[in-house]
Design an enzyme around this catalytic site. Structure first.
Site, short mmCIF file in Angstrom:
data_model
loop_
_atom_site.label_atom_id
_atom_site.label_comp_id
_atom_site.label_asym_id
_atom_site.label_seq_id
_atom_site.Cartn_x
_atom_site.Cartn_y
_atom_site.Cartn_z
N ARG A 258 0.87 -1.20 0.00
CA ARG A 258 0.00 0.00 0.00
C ARG A 258 0.89 1.23 0.00
O ARG A 258 1.51 1.55 1.01
CB ARG A 258 -0.93 -0.04 1.21
N HIS A 262 -3.86 3.86 4.91
CA HIS A 262 -4.94 2.88 5.01
C HIS A 262 -6.25 3.50 4.54
O HIS A 262 -6.97 2.93 3.72
CB HIS A 262 -5.05 2.41 6.46
N TYR A 271 4.21 5.00 11.29
CA TYR A 271 4.56 3.60 11.52
C TYR A 271 5.43 2.98 10.42
O TYR A 271 5.71 1.79 10.46
CB TYR A 271 3.30 2.76 11.73
#
Length: 365
Positions: A258, A262, A271
């Site tokens: 990705r 998200h 992160y």
């Protein structure tokens, strides 16, 4: 034979198109000639433009939230491209491209993410279930469809999408167990994009691959390069052939990445590192197909600019149509799930109506 050749316990991953745009001709599906590949590339570009338009809408406050497909276009388009009209597609929530290819109008997808109930009201001939937000719950819905198809002796298969995070949910394992036991014509297609929101793949499971989870339920699994359009197409086609010929379910783990957040509510810089993201851009699914087509003289700077402009205009028109069709009647949240509302929903609907009426009276609705 493909599933046997790529047994996940043997540590093999199917790949046909390299990041440098070179094709392994021995593995290339014969029907995916240069003309067909160019047509699928066109769908990849259309999906990226549709995604970009959704981000513009969300940032302008015209859409609630949106899960971008950036980086996962090949997994979307390559898998849905092998389906026939009678087949069912069961999305998770990051399958905009697959839904478009199966016949869902883009304006309805925009409407859904704008919070309008009518965004899930697909044409009857389009065999696509609505987006299902609770993680992995759609796997059970999909197995129900495939079981019904088998009982009715329909010549249809059900393609069920989920993410790597969905494989940690009980629904997934119940669906896998049922599919294996009753040999339903289903395909579990995992888009392993390395993160379940902020949780990395290494914290999801101790298993070396997600594909090998199929073995425990009595059917084959295969790990593929999910950024490789040809590998996705070939693997899903093999799974469809198995299902349609009565051999039962299959599982495909499409290893992708990705490139975006998200959803638009997420901040991935908290992160994962900029270096990791930069390294993954080399495997961009559009980039590798475009390099191949450029080397064959089928894509030039001029045709690429024209293609992108055409799809940008299409996405803008679909956004305008969606906004013109918006209806925000709160009763619609309750009215279309049951033939007769159960008592607890009757109570909730009445409560919702009182809240809306009070807000309107105070001038805040």
């Amino acid at each position: 034979m493909l599933f046997e050749d790529y047994d996940p316990l043997a540590g093999r991953r199917l790949s046909i198109l390299s990041p440098e745009g070179e094709i392994d001709e021995e593995l290339r599906p014969p029907e995916l000639d240069d003309v067909a590949l160019l047509e699928l590339y066109d769908r990849l570009v259309a999906l990226r433009q549709a995604d970009q338009q959704a981000l513009i809408l969300q940032r302008a406050g015209r859409m609630g939230t949106y899960p971008p497909t950036l980086g996962q276009e090949a997994a979307n388009i390559g898998s849905a491209a092998v389906l026939e009209p009678q087949d069912w597609l069961v999305p998770s929530f990051r399958e905009t491209g697959a839904m478009l290819l199966k016949g869902v109008p883009l304006k309805l997808i925009y409407l859904y993410w704008m919070g309008c109930e009518w965004g899930s009201h697909f044409p009857l001939e389009v065999r696509v279930l609505p987006v299902c937000a609770p993680v992995s719950s759609q796997t059970l819905h999909g197995i129900g469809l495939s079981w019904a198809a088998k009982l009715k002796a329909e010549n249809s298969v059900t393609l069920i999408y989920l993410g790597d995070g969905g494989t940690s949910k009980g629904d997934f394992h119940e669906a896998m167990n049922f599919a294996g036991t009753f040999k339903t014509p289903a395909i579990f297609f995992i888009q392993n994009n390395q993160y379940a929101i902020s949780v990395p793949r290494t914290r999801q499971t101790a298993a070396p691959t997600l594909a090998q989870k199929a073995i425990a339920y009595g059917f084959p699994g295969m790990q593929i390069d999910g950024n490789d359009l040809l590998a996705v197409y070939l693997a899903t086609g093999a799974a469809v052939t198995r299902a349609r010929s009565g051999q039962g379910p299959s599982l495909i783990e499409a290893v992708t990445y990705r490139l975006g957040p998200h959803t638009t509510a997420d901040d991935p810089t908290r992160y994962r590192s900029a270096e990791e993201l930069e390294e993954q851009k080399r495997f961009d699914p559009l980039r590798r197909v475009r390099i191949y087509l450029e080397n064959r003289g089928l894509v030039t700077a001029e045709t690429e600019a024209a293609r992108q402009a055409q799809h940008q205009q299409w996405a803008q028109e679909q956004a305008r149509e969606a906004e013109a069709a918006i209806s925000y009647n709160p009763d619609e949240i309750f009215d279309y799930h049951f033939a007769h509302l159960p008592p607890y929903l009757v109570e909730q609907k009445a409560y919702c109506q009182r809240i809306v009426a009070a807000k309107r009276e105070s001038g805040h609705a």
